[in-house]
Motif scaffolding. Structure first.
Motif, PDB file in Angstrom:
ATOM      1  N   ARG A   1       0.846  -1.198   0.000  1.00  0.00           N
ATOM      2  CA  ARG A   1       0.000   0.000   0.000  1.00  0.00           C
ATOM      3  C   ARG A   1       0.881   1.248   0.000  1.00  0.00           C
ATOM      4  NH1 ARG A   1      -2.949  -3.612  -0.892  1.00  0.00           N
ATOM      5  NH2 ARG A   1      -4.846  -4.236   0.207  1.00  0.00           N
TER       6      ARG A   1
ATOM      7  N   GLU B   1      -4.508  -3.312   7.868  1.00  0.00           N
ATOM      8  CA  GLU B   1      -4.842  -4.097   6.665  1.00  0.00           C
ATOM      9  C   GLU B   1      -4.124  -5.434   6.671  1.00  0.00           C
ATOM     10  OE1 GLU B   1      -5.799  -2.801   2.687  1.00  0.00           O
ATOM     11  OE2 GLU B   1      -4.964  -0.829   3.226  1.00  0.00           O
TER      12      GLU B   1
ATOM     13  N   ALA C   1     -12.651   2.636   7.681  1.00  0.00           N
ATOM     14  CA  ALA C   1     -12.667   1.414   6.863  1.00  0.00           C
ATOM     15  C   ALA C   1     -13.702   0.431   7.384  1.00  0.00           C
ATOM     16  CB  ALA C   1     -11.273   0.779   6.848  1.00  0.00           C
TER      17      ALA C   1
ATOM     18  N   THR D   1     -17.154   1.798   6.283  1.00  0.00           N
ATOM     19  CA  THR D   1     -17.474   1.948   4.862  1.00  0.00           C
ATOM     20  C   THR D   1     -16.859   0.896   3.961  1.00  0.00           C
ATOM     21  OG1 THR D   1     -15.518   3.295   4.457  1.00  0.00           O
ATOM     22  CG2 THR D   1     -17.517   4.463   5.168  1.00  0.00           C
ATOM     23  N   GLY D   2     -15.877   0.165   4.470  1.00  0.00           N
ATOM     24  CA  GLY D   2     -15.131  -0.752   3.617  1.00  0.00           C
ATOM     25  C   GLY D   2     -14.082  -0.056   2.764  1.00  0.00           C
ATOM     26  N   THR D   3     -13.970   1.252   2.917  1.00  0.00           N
ATOM     27  CA  THR D   3     -13.001   2.010   2.115  1.00  0.00           C
ATOM     28  C   THR D   3     -11.815   2.432   2.984  1.00  0.00           C
ATOM     29  OG1 THR D   3     -14.755   2.870   0.709  1.00  0.00           O
ATOM     30  CG2 THR D   3     -12.671   4.086   0.710  1.00  0.00           C
ATOM     31  N   ARG D   4     -10.633   2.140   2.487  1.00  0.00           N
ATOM     32  CA  ARG D   4      -9.411   2.555   3.184  1.00  0.00           C
ATOM     33  C   ARG D   4      -9.009   3.955   2.727  1.00  0.00           C
ATOM     34  NH1 ARG D   4      -7.650  -0.516   7.590  1.00  0.00           N
ATOM     35  NH2 ARG D   4      -8.618  -2.545   7.339  1.00  0.00           N
ATOM     36  N   LEU D   5      -8.442   4.730   3.652  1.00  0.00           N
ATOM     37  CA  LEU D   5      -7.981   6.083   3.329  1.00  0.00           C
ATOM     38  C   LEU D   5      -6.461   6.065   3.262  1.00  0.00           C
ATOM     39  CD1 LEU D   5     -10.351   7.888   5.847  1.00  0.00           C
ATOM     40  CD2 LEU D   5     -10.580   7.896   3.347  1.00  0.00           C
TER      41      LEU D   5
ATOM     42  N   ASN E   1     -11.046  12.644   0.049  1.00  0.00           N
ATOM     43  CA  ASN E   1     -11.280  11.292  -0.469  1.00  0.00           C
ATOM     44  C   ASN E   1     -12.588  10.699   0.026  1.00  0.00           C
ATOM     45  OD1 ASN E   1      -8.602  11.212  -1.616  1.00  0.00           O
ATOM     46  ND2 ASN E   1      -7.915  11.078   0.490  1.00  0.00           N
TER      47      ASN E   1
ATOM     48  N   VAL F   1     -17.025   8.449  -1.157  1.00  0.00           N
ATOM     49  CA  VAL F   1     -17.478   7.221  -0.502  1.00  0.00           C
ATOM     50  C   VAL F   1     -18.956   7.340  -0.145  1.00  0.00           C
ATOM     51  CG1 VAL F   1     -17.144   5.703   1.478  1.00  0.00           C
ATOM     52  CG2 VAL F   1     -15.180   6.852   0.425  1.00  0.00           C
ATOM     53  N   GLU F   2     -19.688   6.290  -0.454  1.00  0.00           N
ATOM     54  CA  GLU F   2     -21.113   6.252  -0.116  1.00  0.00           C
ATOM     55  C   GLU F   2     -21.266   6.083   1.390  1.00  0.00           C
ATOM     56  OE1 GLU F   2     -25.016   6.455  -1.551  1.00  0.00           O
ATOM     57  OE2 GLU F   2     -23.179   6.574  -2.710  1.00  0.00           O
TER      58      GLU F   2
END
Lengths: 151, 737
Positions: free
Chosen positions: B348, B530, B711, B714-718, B726, B730-731
């Motif tokens: 990453r 992660e 994360a 939302t399941g999204t990593r920053l 960013n 994201v929803e």
């Protein structure tokens, strides 16, 4: 240069300054009231908050020529000795770190409580959103406002 | 009690008998008239007796304690005198605190930086108090004609139990001042502390909330001029021509000059970071008139090096990360083989922009330079180094230059670099007048000394059993790499590689609260989250397994942390936050970091409200050894957390052809009241170890605790700061279950 008669903290003052001089500098440099702070000069940080007829305003963007006979209150006039409930609550919660923004925070909070004596957390958030604390003492600021409101 | 040698230098114990009115310390005092620290029990005395450089005692027992270090909001002006008062054994209500000026003969390390004031001041401050106490005891023993060992003290009263006699410190202060300084003193056992470990409020608090003059900008000297500057609008530009005719003709303006604050032969200190030493200076009688005249200057600037944009920085660093020739900072085992043999490799990349310090009080300094002496007053974290620089630029010996430190409206590292003090001195010398130099917010935000921009690539190798068998970190910055090669997880993994790269630039950078750690902690702790996820492990368990390895069988010998203390804060925060509990609608992230000799672990509880993430609570465990002033310590921890969340979320300083795009708070976003966490709860490890840093350590890890919670939500990593830019993609929705 022009002469202006001002009512500040209940007293009459006369200053001889350039008409577009912001109240920030009139207070700090001509009247030696330095509790009002310079932070940004564009009404974005709140460090220069004073009251104009009881309403919180940003002194950095308020020309002396616009004041007329409206009454100005600064932190020095909020109480003679730091006894205002907000000042006392600030001491109780030991809010300040560097301390630079705190007079502006207190003045803004005082105008809030005058309008709304028991604000909710969300109302405090909204009302205080214009005052930056670079040290991040926001939680203590909020706690102190709630203490003052409850007292 | 432990007996220790008194190692303070001679001048620190220069005795002054029967000094009236403040004696030794007078002259350091300007705006801060001494005022009792708390609810004073005693009036101001008529005479003061100087016992040593740190303290003087009045005939009525009131004690003045000098605070040697600069106060930037870290509260040393309260906490350092508390340490002296503890060993002196006085009632804190009888203590008055005064800020000391720069006095290198009396004090050591009068510097605010690296979270080191308490840690490095600890022994000296204790000794100063203990030595004075011993001298008071000896004077009392003489007076009462009893053996000194039979005397005890409590709250400023000396008692002889055998005869029932007692004396106040004030009664014997005059005699104590001429007692020979002991070569050895006894220090208290920490379990006997009465002041250290109790909350004592900020000694300047009343002055702060009533608006008394405390800060550099508040300083006034009759007859002084206001000076303001114009520097080049872009990094890579210099002055081509100046037409000051219109500005000079404006009301209140006395002169327009140019200065060079780093001329040929200037003896540059490490603290002399100045991207624009060449400046146009407007001098006048009032700030507003000078501000207006500044706008009337007609200046042509010309490029003398590349005018860089943010895209150049981003691409330049990315290119180096991909293919640059790196300095190998540490290599254990065979990392290449470990990655080749891995069952799973995680890679990453993380980045963060330049940041301005943005102390709320902009840079300023007063200087009054005369033929053979100079007086400076203002906000400076490094007065000793400023004096060296001022000495060089003025051509005056250091002992002809006095520096008084004012309370600072924030430091965060910016005021380590005293270019504004050097400039004030140069301006005063040129103008032959006392001047107060004042930067506008725009001058302040565009002059450089930024937190470096960074990028870092992390790679982890896991084997079939999901054990970490290889770790690789490769970092680049403008300027300097953010990587600490010997910090965790170095020492916990057999095959390890740390690499440094640097991109050259004409943008100037400097230390910004928790240098390098302020970025790398967030990147590392997000990455490990992660890796734990990939390994199918709880993120705290995963870290604790690594610490177990470092405790039982560390790899290498240069590991810069204590794995037990590190694991200790993680365990404490796990317990306090009830980690693992089912909390509907609350998304949790964890992070831990070590810097400035202290250990911090945090859990962030994130909620989604009105499609916005909001930090509900931050749980924070800290191991900084003995906590001198718990209430003030919590305030520091809270401030660091808010600062860390705020900058990770919102702040960035970007460039367009050398020009800083953000010039004031309308475009440079700082965290505000409604974005602050709703609650922060701090827990300190109680271990009796000598105190370590606290002004910085709570800041670095929190960005990862936040990103890890995000994360979860939302399941999204920053990966790239500022996070807010960013998050928009994201929803976000209210929790459904």
């Amino acid at each position: 240069m022009a002469l202006f008669n001002l009512t500040i903290n209940g007293e009459q003052h006369q200053v001889d300054v350039v008409p577009d001089t912001p109240m920030l500098w009139v207070l700090r440099e001509h009247l030696n009231l330095v509790g009002v702070k310079y932070g940004c000069g564009i009404a974005q940080c709140g460090a220069c908050t004073i009251h104009l007829d009881g309403v919180a305003v940003r002194a950095c963007s308020l020309p002396v020529s616009s004041i007329g006979d409206r009454a100005i209150t600064t932190i020095e006039g909020l109480s003679p000795d730091g006894s205002h409930p907000l000042q006392q609550a600030w001491l109780e919660h030991d809010v300040p770190q560097c301390g630079y923004c705190q007079t502006g925070q207190i003045m803004n909070a005082a105008a809030l409580l005058a309008k709304n004596p028991s604000p909710s957390d969300e109302e405090i958030d909204r009302a205080m959103q214009g005052n930056i604390c670079r040290c991040g003492t926001y939680l203590r600021i909020k706690a102190a406002i709630k203490t003052a409101a409850a007292g | 009690m432990a007996s220790v040698k008194t190692t303070l230098n001679r001048r620190s114990f220069l005795k002054v008998s029967a000094l009236a009115g403040g004696g030794l310390m007078l002259g350091f005092n300007w705006a801060c008239k001494p005022a009792p620290a708390a609810s004073a029990l005693k009036a101001m005395p008529e005479s003061w007796y100087g016992i040593n450089a740190f303290l003087k005692i009045g005939e009525n027992g009131l004690v003045t304690i000098m605070s040697p270090n600069p106060e930037i909001g870290q509260n040393v002006k309260t906490s350092m005198p508390m340490i002296v008062a503890e060993e002196l054994d006085v009632d804190w209500r009888d203590v008055v605190v005064e800020q000391a000026g720069l006095d290198t003969q009396s004090f050591r390390r009068q510097l605010a930086g690296g979270s080191q004031s308490i840690r490095q001041g600890w022994k000296g401050l204790r000794m100063a108090g203990a030595t004075a106490r011993r001298m008071l005891l000896e004077a009392a023993a003489q007076r009462l004609n009893v053996p000194v060992d039979e005397l005890t003290t409590d709250a400023g009263i000396i008692t002889h139990a055998g005869t029932g006699q007692s004396l106040g410190y004030g009664d014997v202060a005059s005699e104590a001042a001429s007692v020979t300084v002991p070569e050895e003193v006894e220090l208290k056992d920490p379990k006997d502390f009465k002041i250290i470990g109790t909350t004592r409020k900020n000694v300047d608090a009343l002055k702060i909330v009533t608006g008394e003059p405390l800060f550099g900008l508040d300083f006034h000297r009759d007859g002084m001029l206001i000076a303001m500057i114009e520097h080049a609008p872009a990094f890579g530009m210099k002055l081509k021509s100046l037409d000051a005719t219109a500005a000079k003709a404006m009301p209140g303006i006395t002169d327009v000059i140019t200065i060079d604050a780093a001329p040929e032969g200037f003896d540059e200190q490490w603290s002399d970071v100045n991207a624009f030493p060449e400046k146009v200076v407007v001098l006048g009688r009032s700030t507003w008139e000078v501000m207006k005249a500044k706008k009337a200057l007609v200046i042509e600037w010309e490029a003398d090096s590349k005018l860089e944009s943010t895209a150049d920085h981003t691409e330049g660093m990315a290119g180096l990360l991909q293919s640059g020739r790196a300095e190998v900072a540490r290599r254990d085992g065979n990392p290449e083989a470990a990655f080749q043999n891995a069952a799973q490799v995680i890679e990453r990349t993380y980045s963060a922009p330049f940041l301005a310090h943005n102390t709320l009080e902009p840079m300023n300094f007063f200087a009054d330079v005369k033929e053979d002496s100079a007086e400076l007053v203002g906000p400076i974290q490094t007065p000793e180094f400023l004096r060296k620089s001022v000495s060089s630029i003025l051509g005056l010996p250091e002992d002809k230059i006095s520096i008084m430190m004012t309370r600072m409206g924030g430091g965060f590292g910016r005021r380590l670099y005293g270019n504004f003090g050097v400039e004030a001195a140069a301006i005063s010398q040129a103008a032959k007048a006392p001047v107060k130099l004042v930067y506008t917010r725009e001058d302040d935000m565009t002059q450089g000394t930024y937190r470096p921009a960074y990028q870092v690539i992390y790679r982890a190798a896991l084997n079939e059993q999901n054990e970490l068998i290889g770790f690789h970190v490769r970092g680049v910055g403008i300027h300097g790499s953010p990587v600490f090669a010997n910090r965790f997880p170095a020492g916990t993994v057999d095959n390890y590689l740390a690499e440094n790269l640097e991109l050259d630039s004409n943008v100037s950078t400097g230390a910004w609260r928790a240098p390098r750690s302020n970025f790398i902690a967030g990147a590392e702790q997000s990455f490990l989250d992660e890796v734990a996820e990939a390994a199918g492990k709880d993120p705290i368990d995963f870290r604790l397994e690594l610490f177990d390895r470092a405790i039982a069988n560390p790899v290498g010998e240069r590991n810069d942390y204590d794995a037990e203390r590190y694991a200790g804060v993680l365990r404490l925060v796990r317990e306090k936050a009830n980690w693992g509990a089912d909390m509907p609608g609350v998304h949790r992230g964890v992070s831990a970091y070590y810097c400035h000799n202290s250990y911090v672990a945090q859990v962030v509880d994130l909620v989604i409200e009105d499609n916005q993430p909001r930090v509900q609570k931050v749980w924070c465990a800290v191991d900084c050894g003995i906590v001198v002033n718990p209430g003030a310590a919590r305030n520091q921890v809270e401030g660091g957390i808010v600062d860390g969340i705020g900058h990770a979320m919102y702040s960035a300083l970007s460039f367009q052809e050398g020009r800083p795009v953000q010039r004031n708070f309308d475009s440079y976003r700082l965290i505000r009241q409604a974005e602050a966490p709703r609650e922060i709860e701090t827990f300190f490890i109680d271990n009796g170890i000598d105190p370590t840093g606290l002004g910085e350590p709570s800041l670095p890890p929190v960005s990862a605790a936040l990103a890890n919670a995000f994360a979860k939500a939302t399941g999204t990593r920053l990966y790239d700061q500022p996070f807010s830019s960013n998050m928009e993609a994201v929803e976000l929705s209210e929790p459904t279950g």
